[in-house]
Design an enzyme around this catalytic site. Sequence first.
Site, PDB file in Angstrom:
ATOM      1  N   CYS A  67      22.053  90.405   5.973  1.00  0.00           N
ATOM      2  CA  CYS A  67      23.126  91.393   5.850  1.00  0.00           C
ATOM      3  C   CYS A  67      24.480  90.694   5.660  1.00  0.00           C
ATOM      4  O   CYS A  67      24.778  89.709   6.323  1.00  0.00           O
ATOM      5  CB  CYS A  67      23.155  92.272   7.105  1.00  0.00           C
ATOM      6  SG  CYS A  67      24.411  93.554   7.016  1.00  0.00           S
ATOM      7  N   CYS A  94      28.967  91.526  12.134  1.00  0.00           N
ATOM      8  CA  CYS A  94      28.857  92.099  13.487  1.00  0.00           C
ATOM      9  C   CYS A  94      28.414  90.996  14.463  1.00  0.00           C
ATOM     10  O   CYS A  94      27.322  90.427  14.306  1.00  0.00           O
ATOM     11  CB  CYS A  94      27.855  93.256  13.489  1.00  0.00           C
ATOM     12  SG  CYS A  94      28.160  94.443  12.149  1.00  0.00           S
ATOM     13  N   CYS A 109      24.862  90.734  16.027  1.00  0.00           N
ATOM     14  CA  CYS A 109      23.653  91.071  15.243  1.00  0.00           C
ATOM     15  C   CYS A 109      22.889  89.879  14.683  1.00  0.00           C
ATOM     16  O   CYS A 109      23.430  89.066  13.921  1.00  0.00           O
ATOM     17  CB  CYS A 109      24.030  92.008  14.100  1.00  0.00           C
ATOM     18  SG  CYS A 109      22.553  92.577  13.217  1.00  0.00           S
ATOM     19  N   CYS A 141      12.687 106.320  13.567  1.00  0.00           N
ATOM     20  CA  CYS A 141      13.995 105.919  13.051  1.00  0.00           C
ATOM     21  C   CYS A 141      13.872 104.680  12.174  1.00  0.00           C
ATOM     22  O   CYS A 141      13.361 103.643  12.604  1.00  0.00           O
ATOM     23  CB  CYS A 141      14.946 105.640  14.214  1.00  0.00           C
ATOM     24  SG  CYS A 141      16.569 105.103  13.643  1.00  0.00           S
ATOM     25  N   CYS A 176      14.941 109.903  11.465  1.00  0.00           N
ATOM     26  CA  CYS A 176      16.270 109.349  11.681  1.00  0.00           C
ATOM     27  C   CYS A 176      16.388 108.115  10.788  1.00  0.00           C
ATOM     28  O   CYS A 176      15.381 107.444  10.534  1.00  0.00           O
ATOM     29  CB  CYS A 176      16.436 108.968  13.156  1.00  0.00           C
ATOM     30  SG  CYS A 176      18.034 108.211  13.527  1.00  0.00           S
ATOM     31  N   CYS A 236      23.729 110.830  15.355  1.00  0.00           N
ATOM     32  CA  CYS A 236      23.282 109.941  16.427  1.00  0.00           C
ATOM     33  C   CYS A 236      24.307 108.809  16.453  1.00  0.00           C
ATOM     34  O   CYS A 236      24.398 108.033  15.500  1.00  0.00           O
ATOM     35  CB  CYS A 236      21.884 109.410  16.130  1.00  0.00           C
ATOM     36  SG  CYS A 236      21.333 108.157  17.320  1.00  0.00           S
ATOM     37  N   ARG A 280      20.506 108.201  25.006  1.00  0.00           N
ATOM     38  CA  ARG A 280      19.367 107.272  24.895  1.00  0.00           C
ATOM     39  C   ARG A 280      19.660 105.934  25.563  1.00  0.00           C
ATOM     40  O   ARG A 280      20.650 105.268  25.241  1.00  0.00           O
ATOM     41  CB  ARG A 280      18.989 107.049  23.425  1.00  0.00           C
ATOM     42  CG  ARG A 280      17.738 106.147  23.284  1.00  0.00           C
ATOM     43  CD  ARG A 280      17.182 106.075  21.863  1.00  0.00           C
ATOM     44  NE  ARG A 280      17.021 107.403  21.322  1.00  0.00           N
ATOM     45  CZ  ARG A 280      17.724 107.878  20.311  1.00  0.00           C
ATOM     46  NH1 ARG A 280      18.617 107.132  19.711  1.00  0.00           N
ATOM     47  NH2 ARG A 280      17.545 109.098  19.879  1.00  0.00           N
TER      48      ARG A 280
HETATM   49  N1  SAM Z   1      23.113  97.944   9.253  1.00  0.00           N
HETATM   50  C1  SAM Z   1      23.318  99.245   9.748  1.00  0.00           C
HETATM   51  C2  SAM Z   1      24.583  99.359  10.560  1.00  0.00           C
HETATM   52  O1  SAM Z   1      24.991  98.362  11.160  1.00  0.00           O
HETATM   53  O2  SAM Z   1      25.150 100.456  10.635  1.00  0.00           O
HETATM   54  C3  SAM Z   1      22.158  99.811  10.542  1.00  0.00           C
HETATM   55  C4  SAM Z   1      21.365  98.898  11.465  1.00  0.00           C
HETATM   56  S1  SAM Z   1      22.302  98.187  12.822  1.00  0.00           S
HETATM   57  C5  SAM Z   1      21.208  96.936  13.376  1.00  0.00           C
HETATM   58  C6  SAM Z   1      22.258  99.480  14.028  1.00  0.00           C
HETATM   59  C7  SAM Z   1      22.904  99.252  15.356  1.00  0.00           C
HETATM   60  O3  SAM Z   1      22.097  98.371  16.149  1.00  0.00           O
HETATM   61  C8  SAM Z   1      24.266  98.583  15.418  1.00  0.00           C
HETATM   62  O4  SAM Z   1      25.327  99.438  15.112  1.00  0.00           O
HETATM   63  C9  SAM Z   1      24.348  98.163  16.873  1.00  0.00           C
HETATM   64  O5  SAM Z   1      24.896  99.191  17.653  1.00  0.00           O
HETATM   65  C10 SAM Z   1      22.863  97.949  17.244  1.00  0.00           C
HETATM   66  N2  SAM Z   1      22.583  96.530  17.499  1.00  0.00           N
HETATM   67  C11 SAM Z   1      22.439  95.561  16.595  1.00  0.00           C
HETATM   68  N3  SAM Z   1      22.200  94.367  17.184  1.00  0.00           N
HETATM   69  C12 SAM Z   1      22.206  94.592  18.520  1.00  0.00           C
HETATM   70  C13 SAM Z   1      22.036  93.763  19.655  1.00  0.00           C
HETATM   71  N4  SAM Z   1      21.840  92.452  19.541  1.00  0.00           N
HETATM   72  N5  SAM Z   1      22.077  94.333  20.868  1.00  0.00           N
HETATM   73  C14 SAM Z   1      22.283  95.669  21.002  1.00  0.00           C
HETATM   74  N6  SAM Z   1      22.465  96.504  19.960  1.00  0.00           N
HETATM   75  C15 SAM Z   1      22.434  95.979  18.731  1.00  0.00           C
HETATM   76  C1  DTB Z   2      20.786 101.885  18.126  1.00  0.00           C
HETATM   77  O1  DTB Z   2      21.790 102.371  18.663  1.00  0.00           O
HETATM   78  N1  DTB Z   2      20.084 100.863  18.613  1.00  0.00           N
HETATM   79  C2  DTB Z   2      18.993 100.527  17.731  1.00  0.00           C
HETATM   80  C3  DTB Z   2      19.073 101.626  16.650  1.00  0.00           C
HETATM   81  N2  DTB Z   2      20.263 102.319  16.986  1.00  0.00           N
HETATM   82  C4  DTB Z   2      18.989 101.273  15.257  1.00  0.00           C
HETATM   83  C5  DTB Z   2      19.023  99.133  17.247  1.00  0.00           C
HETATM   84  C6  DTB Z   2      19.000  98.102  18.336  1.00  0.00           C
HETATM   85  C7  DTB Z   2      18.897  96.771  17.708  1.00  0.00           C
HETATM   86  C8  DTB Z   2      18.729  95.666  18.701  1.00  0.00           C
HETATM   87  C9  DTB Z   2      18.655  94.328  18.042  1.00  0.00           C
HETATM   88  C10 DTB Z   2      17.485  94.145  17.127  1.00  0.00           C
HETATM   89  O2  DTB Z   2      16.346  94.472  17.491  1.00  0.00           O
HETATM   90  O3  DTB Z   2      17.689  93.606  16.035  1.00  0.00           O
HETATM   91 FE1  SF4 Z   3      24.445  94.222   9.177  1.00  0.00          FE
HETATM   92 FE2  SF4 Z   3      23.621  93.906  11.653  1.00  0.00          FE
HETATM   93 FE3  SF4 Z   3      26.107  94.690  11.205  1.00  0.00          FE
HETATM   94 FE4  SF4 Z   3      24.048  96.375  10.673  1.00  0.00          FE
HETATM   95  S1  SF4 Z   3      24.653  95.583  12.658  1.00  0.00           S
HETATM   96  S2  SF4 Z   3      25.833  95.950   9.374  1.00  0.00           S
HETATM   97  S3  SF4 Z   3      22.477  94.894  10.039  1.00  0.00           S
HETATM   98  S4  SF4 Z   3      25.218  92.711  10.621  1.00  0.00           S
END
Ligand code: SAM
Ligand code: DTB
Ligand code: SF4
Length: 334
Positions: free
Chosen positions: A74, A78, A81, A118, A149, A209, A281
């Site tokens: 990606c 973030c 992430c 989802c 979702c 959500c 959740r």
């Molecule tokens: N890429 C899209 C976005 O960021 O909107 C959708 C997928 S993204 C992984 C969805 C959500 O996962 C993020 O907004 C964040 O709140 C959560 N998330 C990602 N990495 C995480 C982590 N290491 N721990 C907890 N929540 C996480």
């Molecule tokens: C949300 O609030 N938490 C989920 C879902 N929406 C997409 C994602 C959590 C991701 C945790 C890190 C991972 O597994 O990559």
């Molecule tokens: Fe990309 Fe992760 Fe940020 Fe979603 S949360 S936009 S997958 S870097």
Amino acid sequence: MNYNSLTTHETQNDSISITGKSEDSTYWSVADIEALLDAPFNDLIYRAQCVHRQHHDANGVQLSTLISVKTGGCPEDCGYCPQAARYHTSVENQDMLSLDDVVSAAAAAKAKGASRFCMGAAWRGPKQRDIEKMTEMVRAVKSLGMETCATLGLLKPGQAEQLGEAGLDYYNHNLDTAPEYYEEIITTRQYQDRLNTLQEVRNAGINVCCGGIVGMGETRQSRAGLIAQLANLNPYPESVPINHLVQVEGTPLYGTAALDPLEFVRTIAAARITMPKAMVRLSAGRQEMSEAIQALCFLAGANSIFYGDKLLTTGNPETDHDRALLDKLGLHAL
Ligand code: SAM
Ligand code: DTB
Ligand code: SF4
């Protein structure tokens, strides 16, 4: 209003309510929510439990299964992430899954008792050809009789409508943290971009959500700021995922000082009190959480979990383990 001395009183219809700001109020200041978070723990949890019982099945928990339909690589930054291309984590990039793979995973999740499926993608936002593939997936999952979702990043005008027409029930897009802390975590897109996407989702008639992450080194005031942003969305989201940061080696937030787990429980309670009808959740981070803390989260008003041994790229408790926990607590799947 001082929440440090929450007391109960009988109302005319004999149901118990608690002095303080009315749950029906449409505006919550950050100070209102800080006052909740600062309250004695028992008062806070009691109030959250009372609100919970007014609006929900007290012992019901909704089960949502996640799948990553497109993993890693990606372009965003973030800080939490593991899927951001710029961080060196153990996540391997994977092209978009086939429709068959997604449908089989959804059918398996349904067979294990999940009611919602989802689909997440590691995009800044979908391109038109991605939307076309996603609408096929949404149609197919919906036809299994599951709620659908998707979490695909920022949406451009018209994209939410296409997803909605395909039968998308919920779109997940998180505010992640309070506005003042946001730039510490993400710089490649703005808070307002996220609010715009949430508006696109609302305008398309899809359920929102939207939640955030705690344990990213934020202050209690910033946790209050996140909850205030969510609660003041008009209307507030139907579904509110509260994630605990999963610390992944290689990401900037790896090594962040651990949050006291009771702060996480307090945040859940504040979400429940300020968004009484929402499904709250208990989201990422359960694998690292004791059963006792999870039980306190349910007591504080959480009534939904991610169910399945994987989130998007990180672990989640095994389904058998979760079933045993729900049984132990006398909770049933909604
Ligand atoms: N890429 C899209 C976005 O960021 O909107 C959708 C997928 S993204 C992984 C969805 C959500 O996962 C993020 O907004 C964040 O709140 C959560 N998330 C990602 N990495 C995480 C982590 N290491 N721990 C907890 N929540 C996480
Ligand atoms: C949300 O609030 N938490 C989920 C879902 N929406 C997409 C994602 C959590 C991701 C945790 C890190 C991972 O597994 O990559
Ligand atoms: Fe990309 Fe992760 Fe940020 Fe979603 S949360 S936009 S997958 S870097």
